[in-house]
Every structure is written in C-alpha cells, then in structure tokens.
Design a protein around this motif. Structure first.
Motif, short mmCIF file in Angstrom:
data_model
loop_
_atom_site.label_atom_id
_atom_site.label_comp_id
_atom_site.label_asym_id
_atom_site.label_seq_id
_atom_site.Cartn_x
_atom_site.Cartn_y
_atom_site.Cartn_z
N TYR A 1 38.31 49.61 44.76
CA TYR A 1 39.26 48.48 44.15
C TYR A 1 40.58 48.74 44.80
O TYR A 1 41.52 47.73 45.20
CB TYR A 1 39.20 48.79 42.78
CG TYR A 1 40.21 47.83 42.08
CD1 TYR A 1 39.88 46.18 42.05
CD2 TYR A 1 41.56 47.96 41.44
CE1 TYR A 1 40.79 45.39 41.33
CE2 TYR A 1 42.04 47.26 41.08
CZ TYR A 1 41.98 45.94 40.93
OH TYR A 1 42.91 44.91 40.42
N LYS B 1 40.98 48.02 48.32
CA LYS B 1 40.49 46.45 48.62
C LYS B 1 39.19 46.41 49.42
O LYS B 1 39.21 45.50 50.13
CB LYS B 1 41.58 45.71 49.21
CG LYS B 1 42.89 45.43 48.06
CD LYS B 1 43.96 44.59 48.35
CE LYS B 1 45.05 44.68 47.60
NZ LYS B 1 44.85 44.02 46.46
N GLU C 1 37.07 43.35 49.46
CA GLU C 1 37.42 42.19 50.00
C GLU C 1 37.26 41.94 51.46
O GLU C 1 37.25 40.88 52.10
CB GLU C 1 39.19 41.83 49.73
CG GLU C 1 39.34 41.96 48.44
CD GLU C 1 41.16 41.69 48.26
OE1 GLU C 1 41.52 41.54 49.31
OE2 GLU C 1 41.39 41.80 47.30
N GLU D 1 35.30 40.33 38.62
CA GLU D 1 35.87 38.98 38.47
C GLU D 1 36.14 38.31 39.79
O GLU D 1 36.09 37.39 39.94
CB GLU D 1 36.89 39.25 37.72
CG GLU D 1 37.02 39.53 36.19
CD GLU D 1 38.40 39.99 35.44
OE1 GLU D 1 39.35 39.53 35.95
OE2 GLU D 1 38.24 40.32 34.40
N TYR D 2 36.43 39.28 40.79
CA TYR D 2 36.83 38.87 42.00
C TYR D 2 35.64 38.24 42.62
O TYR D 2 35.61 37.26 43.36
CB TYR D 2 37.22 40.06 43.00
CG TYR D 2 37.17 39.65 44.38
CD1 TYR D 2 38.14 39.01 45.05
CD2 TYR D 2 36.27 40.07 45.25
CE1 TYR D 2 38.24 38.86 46.48
CE2 TYR D 2 36.00 39.76 46.66
CZ TYR D 2 37.39 39.15 47.18
OH TYR D 2 37.23 38.88 48.76
N LYS E 1 34.93 34.74 41.31
CA LYS E 1 35.89 33.89 41.39
C LYS E 1 35.96 33.29 43.09
O LYS E 1 36.00 32.30 43.22
CB LYS E 1 37.26 34.46 41.23
CG LYS E 1 38.38 33.24 41.34
CD LYS E 1 39.73 34.33 41.22
CE LYS E 1 40.92 33.41 41.14
NZ LYS E 1 42.29 34.02 40.96
N THR E 2 35.59 34.31 43.53
CA THR E 2 35.82 33.85 45.13
C THR E 2 34.30 33.45 45.75
O THR E 2 34.06 32.99 46.85
CB THR E 2 36.36 35.04 46.41
OG1 THR E 2 35.31 36.23 46.05
CG2 THR E 2 37.60 35.40 45.43
#
Length: 348
Positions: A229, A232, A235, A298-299, A302-303
C-alpha cells in the motif's frame, strides 16, 4: 546518692540524645541515597515514522518504562533514522552509542542466520501460531542466540505476513509461479522457495521495486500489505493473492553494556514495559494491516485495474507440499537447524 543519681540522669540524657542524633543521621543518609539514586538515559533508535506500529510501540514503551521506574530511566525515542539506519545500528549498540533498536530480521543475517526461520514459506498456520512460536521455546532459543553475540534480545515485533502479487497471472497454485520473475530480498531461503516452483527469483533493492514492476523488469513480488500500500505496488500489478506465506518482523535489542549496568529490579521493569509494548505493537500491526488492505480493495473496486484473490485451504496445502521440500536444505544448525524447524511445526 544525690550525686550518683544526678550523674546517672546526665548519662541517661546523653544516651537518649545520642540515639536521637543517630536516627536523624540515618534518615538524612537514606534521603541522601534516594536523591543520589542513579538515573539512566536510554536512546531508542528506529527507522520508521512515529505513526507506524513500530513507531507507536516505541513511544508506548517510552511512556510505560518511565512510569514503572518513576523517571529513573529516561527513554528518548529517535524515529525515522534520525540517529542510525538499520545497517549501522547494530554496531552502534555494540559501542553503547545507542541503547535500543528494532531492526528487521534480515539485518541479523550474518550474526544469527537462524532468524531466517521466519523466511521459510508456509511454516506458520496463522498469526496466532506465529506468536506462540515467538513467545515459546523457539523464540527464546533465537533470542538467546542473539544475546550470545553481545546484545540483549528483548522481543519480536510484527510487520506482518507477505502476499504474492503479479502482472502476469493470479498466483493461486504453485505452477502459476513458474517462469515468473519474482523480486526477492537477499535470502537463500527465498531464493530456494521460488526455485522450488520453477519461478525466477531476482534480487533487487527495495527502492527499485516500484520501477521494476512498472517497467516489467520483474513480473511479481512478495510483500506485506503495508509495503504494497505505502509503496503503491498495487497500482503497478494486476493480481494480488492473500497467501500469508511468509513473515516479516523485527527483533527489539538492547545494548549489552547498558543492560548489564541496570539493577535486577530495573531489568525486570524494562522487560515488563517491553512485554506490554509488544502486545500493543501486535495490535497496531494487525489494525494497520486490515485498514490498508481495505484501502487496496477500494482501489481495486474503483479502478478495476487489480484483482484480489485469497488462497483456499486446498491451494495452501498444494503450496505447502511444493515448497516444504526446501526445509531440509536448512536443517544444518549453522543455517537454521532441523530442531528449530520441527519445534515450530509442532507448536500447538
């Protein structure tokens, strides 16, 4: 007779006056000793920010030990590498330039390689089993090994379990790792772990992992949720598997010279404060792990750029069967030791 009585009275008066003076002297000496009670300064150096589990536990330890010793030990916490980085702090402890630190296990590799026990994959059933091992015979044996090298080992603190992530495919079964380039930190155990399932382990500095994943220099990695986290990594990866296959933690150690300078009573209070701080640190680490995992979820929702999986019992067994075959490679007592591995497995 009157003269004799008078002499006796005078002598008696002198005797009791003398007793009163001695008692006063005794009280004064006691007060003087109390005021002259030796005080100590304990510098606690660590490399993370104060709001992390380790940072908060260090601050808790400071407050609790000062309470228990009525300020006789003044604890000064230095976070965020203000005094030393982990690769320098062990030498500083030897010199008593700093009195306490909490380096990661990997920093003890050349001193006590047996701490690589915690790198062994799928060795621990869950976090409770891990803590029973650390708080029991195996944990004490490891701390004794560190203490024998000129430190005072006090307690184990959590980072948390590691998880698999990948840009190629979900890592659910051992064969899913085959051919993937996994970043590892320097560890013979981790190298053997990935080779056992046909993966390609790549040693890489932690500071280069994000760019390595982003640019495809490496395909996959293993990290605790906190690393994933905060750096990142989620991502720049497509798949995250909650595997809890390995563990990262810290060993809290004290300068041997400082420990030996303390009275037995103060040593007991240091250990009491550390035991309480350890319980707090574990609570902080567990809470942060859940909080950050929820943010990653959540990421993902959402994405739509990340899929999250969790190993079921059948998948965990398949992984354990595949990687436990490396355990005998580390049976030598100068590496990890068969006894430590078997006692860990047998811990209820």
């Amino acid at each position: 007779m009157k003269g004799i009585v008078s002499s006796a009275v005078v002598a008696s008066a002198l005797f009791f006056t003398g007793c009163g003076d001695n008692k006063g002297d005794s009280n004064q000496a006691s007060a003087s000793n109390e005021s002259a009670k030796q005080t100590y300064t304990l510098k606690f150096s660590h490399v993370v920010s104060p709001n992390t589990p380790k940072g908060k536990a260090a601050d808790y330890f400071e407050k609790r030990l000062e309470e228990l010793t009525d300020g006789q030990i003044d604890v000064q916490v230095y976070p965020s590498s203000q005094l030393y980085k982990d690769n320098a702090v062990l030498k500083a402890l030897k010199l008593d330039s700093v009195q306490m630190a909490a380096p990661s296990f990997s920093k003890f590799g050349k001193i006590v390689p047996q701490l690589a026990l915690f790198d062994l994959p799928f060795l621990f059933k869950d976090i409770d089993h891990l803590h029973r091992v650390q708080d029991g015979e195996v944990g004490q044996a490891l701390k004794d090994m560190v203490t024998a090298k000129g430190y005072k080992a006090l307690s184990f603190w959590d980072n948390h379990f590691k998880q698999f992530s990948s840009s190629v495919k979900p890592v659910l079964m051992p064969e899913d790792a085959e051919g993937q380039k996994f970043r590892i930190m320097s560890s013979k155990v981790l190298e053997a772990q990935f080779k056992a399932v046909g993966a390609n382990p790549q040693m890489m500095p932690f500071s280069e992992v994000y760019s390595g994943l982003q640019q495809g220099v490496i395909d996959a990695a293993e990290n605790p949720i906190s690393n994933i986290y905060t750096k990142k990594f989620h991502e720049v990866q497509k798949y995250l598997t909650i595997s809890n296959h390995g563990y990262l933690g810290y060993l809290v150690v004290m300068s041997e010279k400082f420990w030996n300078s303390l009275t037995p009573d103060l040593q007991t209070k240091v250990q009491q404060a550390m035991n309480e701080a350890t319980e707090k640190e574990r609570e902080y680490a567990e809470a942060l792990n859940k909080e950050q995992f929820n943010l990653i979820k959540e990421y993902a929702e959402k994405t739509g750029k990340l899929e999250i999986f969790e190993l079921n019992q059948e998948q965990r067994e398949a992984w354990k069967n595949a990687v436990s075959k490396i355990y005998p490679e580390f049976y030598d007592k100068d590496v990890i030791g068969k006894d430590l591995i078997n006692k860990t497995l047998a811990t209820e």
